[in-house]
Design a protein around this motif. Structure first.
Motif, short mmCIF file in Angstrom:
data_model
loop_
_atom_site.label_atom_id
_atom_site.label_comp_id
_atom_site.label_asym_id
_atom_site.label_seq_id
_atom_site.Cartn_x
_atom_site.Cartn_y
_atom_site.Cartn_z
N UNK A 17 -4.33 1.62 10.91
CA UNK A 17 -3.25 1.47 12.01
C UNK A 17 -1.96 1.03 11.45
N UNK A 18 -0.76 1.77 11.99
CA UNK A 18 0.51 1.42 11.71
C UNK A 18 0.98 0.23 12.65
N UNK A 19 1.23 -0.92 11.99
CA UNK A 19 1.86 -1.90 12.76
C UNK A 19 3.00 -2.64 12.39
N UNK A 37 -3.21 -4.61 3.63
CA UNK A 37 -2.25 -4.25 4.36
C UNK A 37 -1.29 -3.79 3.53
N UNK A 38 -0.57 -2.52 3.59
CA UNK A 38 0.24 -1.93 2.48
C UNK A 38 1.42 -0.89 3.25
N UNK A 39 2.00 -0.58 2.49
CA UNK A 39 3.02 0.16 2.65
C UNK A 39 3.61 0.84 1.31
N UNK A 40 4.72 1.71 1.23
CA UNK A 40 5.20 2.14 -0.08
C UNK A 40 5.66 1.14 -1.13
N UNK A 41 5.98 -0.11 -0.61
CA UNK A 41 6.26 -1.02 -1.38
C UNK A 41 5.58 -1.81 -2.02
N UNK A 42 4.36 -2.05 -1.37
CA UNK A 42 3.12 -2.97 -2.04
C UNK A 42 2.07 -3.08 -1.04
N UNK A 43 1.15 -4.03 -1.47
CA UNK A 43 0.18 -4.38 -0.73
C UNK A 43 -0.33 -5.86 -0.57
N UNK A 44 -1.00 -6.10 0.45
CA UNK A 44 -1.34 -7.70 0.68
C UNK A 44 -2.83 -7.46 0.90
N UNK A 45 -3.54 -8.44 0.34
CA UNK A 45 -5.16 -8.34 0.74
C UNK A 45 -5.38 -9.74 1.22
N UNK A 57 0.24 -3.62 18.40
CA UNK A 57 1.07 -3.08 17.58
C UNK A 57 2.03 -3.74 16.64
N UNK A 58 1.68 -5.17 16.63
CA UNK A 58 2.51 -5.96 15.80
C UNK A 58 1.52 -6.86 15.10
N UNK A 59 2.00 -7.19 13.72
CA UNK A 59 1.37 -8.23 13.22
C UNK A 59 2.09 -9.27 12.56
N UNK A 60 1.64 -10.61 12.27
CA UNK A 60 2.19 -11.50 11.90
C UNK A 60 1.53 -12.15 10.44
N UNK A 61 2.65 -12.16 9.42
CA UNK A 61 1.96 -12.89 8.16
C UNK A 61 3.12 -14.03 8.03
N UNK A 62 2.69 -15.10 8.41
CA UNK A 62 3.74 -16.45 8.34
C UNK A 62 4.33 -16.47 6.99
N UNK A 76 10.12 -3.50 9.29
CA UNK A 76 9.21 -3.05 8.30
C UNK A 76 7.85 -2.82 8.94
N UNK A 77 7.36 -1.61 8.14
CA UNK A 77 6.17 -1.19 8.94
C UNK A 77 4.95 -0.98 7.90
N UNK A 78 3.72 -1.60 8.34
CA UNK A 78 2.70 -1.56 7.38
C UNK A 78 1.45 -0.78 7.84
N UNK A 79 0.40 -0.53 7.23
CA UNK A 79 -0.79 0.04 7.56
C UNK A 79 -1.64 -0.91 7.05
#
Lengths: 1209, 148
Positions: free
Chosen positions: A1060-1062, A1113-1121, A1133-1138, A1197-1200
């Protein structure tokens, strides 16, 4: 067995002995944390057997007023965990060098007698260079010694000077206020070398550009105790209860006193608990709400029933009465143009600075009046006219300013007002505006007041023809309460009720409404528009410059109170200058090559007039233009070494500095010499050596972190974005292929192994906050605090001051042998705020396009020849140099002399003597603290008095009463240790702390009639610069936040079933201050052991994600696991990474990106600049370090997001 | 006075912001040594959530609360003064480590000691009980801020 006795003899309570012993300690030392939390809390550090055992809040803040709750106890869960670091396995105990580089160095050192040659042999060997660059971040550290690392760094410094010029040595350290001596350590060393300081406040996106736009001020806000005076508080994009931990009690206490609190937050934030009303507004859409609030306020309080206090306030303290020229367009329609200038009118065209003086219309005579206090008065020869008295500056006669022209108009003209509601720039409403005509040298022009334009812009129908909204519920015309519903998700009735309560409160309290505003708003691309809408609601109701009123922006600890004495020390202007102060957003956008992945900025930013050269095209081209025109700085400077440029000038016959400068100008004009940012990928333009201290430059600060890894470091990364700039590019040189890994050496000073340390070549063990002496100030309160060494630096660590002092010594010693002599460097610096350069450019003209002549300091940067003697760097470092004695100290262009006190200081304080001169010593960090305290007006009352004398000369009003009673006060470092001390009232800040008053911004402007440092000297509702008009941002307006498609974050990253795109939001969190504390065991244990992502329960259900599941969690710039926290608190439709994770802790590998280690939140962001903020040489739109310039925005900024089933470490 | 236990403290809940500064102060001063890792004598809970130790309010599970005995006196349900000595070393109703959480740390030292590899080292979480890698599923403040 005493506890058994306790059963029989409980009165003795002997079982408590155990606890008493445990509690015992040998000494208690006052310190604080240098950590950009804005808290600045005084702490007691407990020491037992030479070991720091714990810290507790200091409880001895002086009471400001018995009526107001005390400041103590200050301190939070993060601060109280700090002692964990000192003895933790995360502590950097020794100097480390990555083994690959160390082997290369030792080998080269054996082969080369001259260490500069040794360094050169490594960095000029492509294979060797690639080898250690690719090893960055991959482990393999080896312990080294101080003497060895000092030699490597000195050799790298001097080789870089020799080969590329000194401005290829750069330094990043943020937020000096949090530990100002430690900041000054590296900054001073770098400037003595001729190196570069990178800014932080704008890069962090903590700088609110609306503040310089409206007030000409970086930021000035109320201390938290002043909240208690407020009768209505709105919190907007600020989670006070989570992020302003030590100050939150004032909000609660204000409410107990009857203050209404309205909380705007898209999630049910912790602060919502104290809200009388919680408004779950859509993220990033606050501007629409406040524009509608202003619609209601203007209609009800300025038209239907004008509130006398509000009207009077606008006349005195805002530009609302100033006259704007209407420019005729096609088909007889008009657009709002520039403010009418004295230079345009025959009678006034000969006054000094006529282009920078404007007009009001007198209510009684209907004649033009030129009031005092404008930027033209500020910089004219005749002093004493720069004040806010409503008097004509030609005749001294009182002025009664006209706000409303309706009724005294000579015509009613159709004016176009842009409507960006749909994210495009081609829609406009036409509304008829009352005007009067003025005869100018260019003929008759139609003028109207700013107030009239505001009415029309906000859709306030006063019976003239045009596209007006029918009523509040009209949802087709901006900016009605009905219109805002679709953007904010908030009902029109809520807006109306809010606006009425707000205005009524302001009316009855004389302006005691305030807004606590923060990163939740400031981090959006169009943050300036949101802020302006909010600030205007305060201004329309007369709330700014009042105790209990105003805009309280708390994002970053930017307020370094004793700046006047600290500045010369930090940037070494006590010896020479100007310093090289680079705005980091422009620097990183260009040099980390993020511009290569970017297209025309118009996708993000709709404008009304694409014909203007600054209003269309690629951001990199705009940056290049900003550099050429002298608006923004550019270091490295040129595409050749500065030292070589000077040598070429001398070879061509230049003898004097003027001739060298003339040669450089000629070369630039002929385009034989270019600015480095015009060709940032040419190896001659690369930054080469980077010092990082007190900050996490490569992770938590690194918007576009993966591009940093790729282009700066030349190591592994997870970006897959395509380089798409070329088609949109016109000026900046494009290279199809670029060298990855621009930096020869990255050095990190740190007490902990964070991400920046992990990716650096050299890691130096820095003292912790309990192992050094320093100073700390904030805008949350009006005290100044010491940091103190409770214990000496452990293991081989040293204070930042000591580290850079020793590096200066090593560099000077090496220079004496291997790079002796005096070198001439040429320094290009931008047109500077608070100097006469504020009058440099009434119109935008590019000399490179032949539109004007290149004139240093006028149409292009200032140029100055500076002599560098590298063998003297150390001696200068430890001596407070002669320039301050000769020139005095100054801030904001207001000056005071210190020579007599400087001379007296030498008699009773440590000194340095060399070359027959004596200087105050800066050898030890405590010496530096005392010099700052002794020479700053905020901590030495004599200088506050002198500064007011100087300010009084400029304004023609005597302000010295503000400093009279504290003239004898002088603080020393030892005074601050005894008890927190309150800083004094000075003209360098705008609040007043005398008596029992709490500090609130702009009280001095309102009460003392000191102008704001803006075009008109008033608070600006209207911004008439031609680029603002081209962007359609001359009037307050609304531009929507970007949709995913416009951000191009997800061109190559594909979402499918189960993903999902958030919209990714990175608010400040509870368990860390940026990245500090977040890796301590205490904070990790009290959260969930990981840097989680927060997602909505319905979104999670759709994704098949349960609470605590691992996700990618990723987009064209990079990824977070990371792991998920599923909560209904989070909007869909939003997410938080503090803000801000470390990738050093518990981060698995990413299947999405080839099983490479995943990154942190900034792996998902990129730098995206708004070129509007690059303009310069025009009143408040003139460069200041951390003061004016584009920011590193990050919320658009948007992520999948998808579930991660298999965890690989 | 025969002070046996402190069973209550008074907080101004409107002022408490759940920041846990008090929790860390207590932890740092009193329970920061090995064996005491899981102990947070002072903790702060937000609702919704199961609390620490988990479901501590469940009086059936922990045999908690008070009863009025036949003489009409208020007594602890779990034990009398005398029987408390018998339960000093084993109390079947006491919360166990699983009810608290398995304390962990990270292999921080890997960041310094990892040999040169082909990717970035990261400090993995390990159990403070077993020293082995741990999949963290519970903590002393697990439910923090789930609902503001």
């Amino acid at each position: 067995m005493s506890w058994i006795k306790d059963i029989f003899d409980p009165q003795k309570r002997s079982w408590e002995e155990f606890y008493r012993n445990r509690w015992s300690h040998d000494k208690v030392v006052r310190s604080t944390h240098g950590v950009n939390c804005t808290g600045s809390c005084s702490w007691n550090i407990y020491v037992k057997n030479g070991i720091v055992v714990w810290e507790l809040q200091a409880l001895d803040y002086p009471i400001i007023d018995q009526e107001i709750a005390p400041y103590e106890p200050r301190g939070c869960q993060r601060g109280i965990s700090y002692s964990w670091y000192i003895y933790s396995p995360l502590r950097v105990k020794y100097p480390y060098v990555r083994g690959v580089l160390l082997d290369l160095w030792r080998k080269a050192r054996r082969q080369h007698e001259n260490p500069l040659d040794a360094w050169q042999s490594i960095v000029s060997d492509p294979e060797a260079r690639r080898k250690y660059q690719q090893a960055r971040g991959k482990g393999g550290f080896r312990r080294s010694t101080w003497s060895e690392v000092n030699e490597i760094m000195a050799a790298a410094n001097l080789h870089t000077v020799r080969r590329y010029g000194p401005d290829r040595i750069i330094g990043f350290s943020p937020i000096p206020a949090m530990s100002m001596i430690s900041y000054a350590a590296g900054a001073r060393f770098l400037q003595l070398m001729g190196g570069v300081a990178l800014s932080f406040y704008d890069w962090y996106c903590d700088l609110p550009p609306a503040s310089p736009e409206i007030w000409g001020e970086q930021t000035d806000v109320a201390e938290s105790a002043d909240w208690y005076h407020s009768k209505f508080i709105a919190t907007v994009g600020s989670n006070v209860l989570m992020t302003r931990t030590p100050d939150a009690h004032f909000l609660v206490e204000a409410r107990h006193r009857g203050t209404k609190v309205v909380v705007f937050s898209p999630d049910f934030s912790q602060t919502s608990k104290v809200g009388d009303l919680w408004i779950p507004i859509h993220q990033g859409q606050d501007g629409a709400f406040w524009m509608a609030v202003n619609h209601v306020i203007l209609k009800e309080c300025h038209v239907d029933r004008p509130v006398p206090g509000f009207v009077d306030y606008l006349k005195r303290y805002s530009d609302a009465p100033f006259l704007v020229v209407l420019e005729e367009q096609a088909e007889g329609r008009y657009r709002a143009g520039k403010l009418l200038r004295a230079s345009q009118v025959e009678a006034t065209s000969q006054v000094e600075n006529a282009e920078w003086k404007m007009f009001m219309l007198d209510e009684e005579s209907n004649a033009l009046r030129m009031p005092k206090g404008m930027v033209g008065h500020r910089w004219q020869k005749q002093k004493g006219e720069w004040n806010l008295k409503l008097e004509d500056s030609l005749t001294g006669q009182p002025i009664k300013p006209t706000l409303h022209l309706l009724g005294k108009h000579e015509a009613i003209l159709p004016v176009e007002f842009a409507d960006f509601s749909l994210g495009t720039g081609d829609r406009a409403s036409t509304r008829h505006v009352p005007v009067r005509y003025v005869e100018t040298k260019e003929g008759r022009v139609a003028v109207t007041t700013v107030m009239e334009l505001l009415f029309a812009q906000h859709g306030i129908n006063r019976g003239t023809p045009g596209d007006w909204p029918a009523d509040y519920s009209d949802d087709q015309q901006p900016y009605t309460p009905g219109w805002q519903e679709r953007y904010t998700g908030v009902k029109a009735s809520v807006v109306i009720e809010f606006a009425r309560e707000w205005a009524r409160t302001a009316e009855h309290t004389g302006g005691q409404c305030s807004v606590i505003i923060g990163a939740g708003v400031n981090h959006w691309y169009h943050n300036n528009l949101i802020y302006r809408a909010v600030i205007n609601a305060l201004m329309f109701c007369g709330c700014i410059g009042k105790n209990g009123g105003g805009l309280n922006h708390y994002v970053g600890q930017e307020k370094l109170v004793p700046q006047a004495s600290w500045g010369p020390m930090a940037f070494a202007t006590d010896w020479s200058g100007p310093p090289r102060q680079q705005n980091a957003p422009s620097f990183h956008y260009m040099h980390s090559d993020q511009w290569r992945y970017d297209r025309s900025f118009n996708e993000m930013c709709p404008v009304t007039d694409q014909a203007h050269p600054m209003a269309r095209g690629h951001t990199a081209d705009k940056q290049a233009m900003a550099v050429r025109c002298g608006w923004m700085p550019c270091y490295p400077q040129f595409d050749q070494s500065n030292l070589e440029v000077v040598k070429s000038a001398q070879a061509a016959g230049a003898k004097t500095d003027e001739e060298i400068i003339a040669f450089v100008v000629k070369q630039l004009k002929a385009r034989k010499l270019r600015f480095a940012m015009e060709d940032p990928d040419h190896p001659e333009c690369f930054p080469r050596v980077w010092y990082i201290w007190r900050g996490n430059a490569l992770m938590s600060s690194a918007k576009g972190h993966e591009y940093f890894l790729k282009h700066y470091l030349g190591t592994h990364h997870n970006a897959i974005a395509e380089e798409v700039a070329k088609p949109d590019l016109q000026e900046v040189t494009w290279h199809d292929k670029v060298d990855l890994g621009k930096l020869d050496l990255v050095v990190d000073l740190n007490f902990r192994m964070d991400t920046s340390a992990l990716y650096s070549d050299i890691v130096l063990p820095a003292a912790t906050y309990y192992e050094k002496n320093d100073l700390n100030s904030t805008d949350m309160h009006s005290f100044i605090h010491p940091l103190q060494a409770a214990v000496p630096p452990c293991w081989e660590s040293k204070s930042d001051w000591q580290i850079f002092r020793n590096l200066a010594e090593a560099t000077s010693q090496m220079a004496a042998q291997h790079l002796p002599g005096v070198f001439k460097d040429i320094v290009a610096s931008p047109l500077a705020h608070d100097t006469p350069a504020e009058l440099a450019q009434p119109a935008v003209k590019d000399w490179a396009k032949g539109e004007c002549e290149p004139i240093p300091g006028k149409t292009m940067p200032n140029l100055k020849v500076v002599a560098r003697d590298y063998s003297r760097v150390f001696q200068k470092f430890v001596s407070f140099g002669p320039n301050v004695r000769t020139n005095g100290l100054a801030m904001h262009g207001t000056h005071y002399d210190i020579a007599d006190v400087y001379d007296a200081y030498l008699k009773t304080n440590p000194v340095e003597q060399w070359s027959g001169q004596v200087y105050p010593s800066l050898r030890e960090d405590k010496d530096a603290c005392n010099v700052i305290l002794h020479f700053a007006p905020e901590t030495n009352g004599e200088f506050a008095y002198r500064a007011y004398e100087s300010e009084s000369h400029k304004t023609g009003i005597d302000h010295t009463h503000l400093a009279k009673d504290t003239r004898g006060v002088v603080y020393t470092f030892d005074d601050l240790i005894l008890q927190p001390r309150r800083t004094l009232t000075t003209p360098f800040w705008t609040g007043i702390t005398t008596g029992k008053r709490t500090y609130s911004a702009y009280c001095q402007n309102v009460e003392e009639l000191i102008p704001w440092r803006t075009l008109t000297g008033r608070q600006h509702l209207y911004l008439d610069h031609e680029v603002y008009r081209a962007y359609g941002e001359h009037l307050p307006t609304y531009k929507p936040r970007a949709e995913a498609i416009r951000t191009r974050d997800l061109v190559h990253s594909k979402s499918g079933p189960g993903s999902m795109v958030l919209n990714l939001l990175t608010p400040h969190g509870k368990w860390h201050i940026h990245s500090t504390y977040g890796d301590t065991l205490r904070m990790k244990t009290l959260s969930r052991g990981v840097y989680p992502i927060w997602i909505n329960d319905k979104d999670a259900a759709a994704l098949g994600i349960e609470d605590n599941d691992w996700v990618e969690v990723f987009n064209d710039h990079g990824v977070v696991c990371t792991r998920s926290i599923v909560s209904a608190r989070i909007p869909q439709r939003t997410c938080l990474i503090y803000h801000a994770p470390e990738r050093t802790l518990s981060v698995p590998k990413s299947p999405e990106r080839g099983n490479r280690r995943a990154g942190g939140h900034n792996s998902l962001t990129r730098a995206r600049l708004k070129p509007l903020f690059m303009i310069g040489g025009y009143a408040q739109f003139t460069y200041g370090f951390n003061y004016w310039g584009p920011q590193g925005v990050n919320r658009d900024t948007f992520v999948i997001v998808k579930k991660l089933s298999q965890i690989k470490w | 006075m025969d002070v046996r236990a402190q069973i209550a403290m008074v907080f101004h809940l409107d002022k408490c912001i759940g920041c846990h500064t008090c929790s860390v102060a207590c932890k740092n001063v009193w329970t920061d040594r090995s064996g005491a890792e899981y102990m947070w004598w002072n903790n702060v809970e937000t609702k919704p959530g199961t609390g620490y130790p988990s479901v501590w309010e469940n009086q059936e599970k922990y045999n908690g609360g008070w009863v009025i005995n036949s003489e009409g006196e208020l007594k602890l349900r779990c034990q009398t003064k005398a029987s408390s000595y018998l339960k000093l070393f084993y109390n079947p109703f006491q919360a166990t480590l699983d009810d608290y959480y398995e304390p962990w740390t990270y292999k921080y030292e890997d960041l310094f000691k990892a040999p040169l590899g082909d990717d970035q080292p990261t400090a993995r979480p390990i159990s403070l009980i077993t020293g082995e890698p741990i999949d963290i599923k519970a903590g002393p403040n697990w439910d923090d801020d789930l609902s503001g």
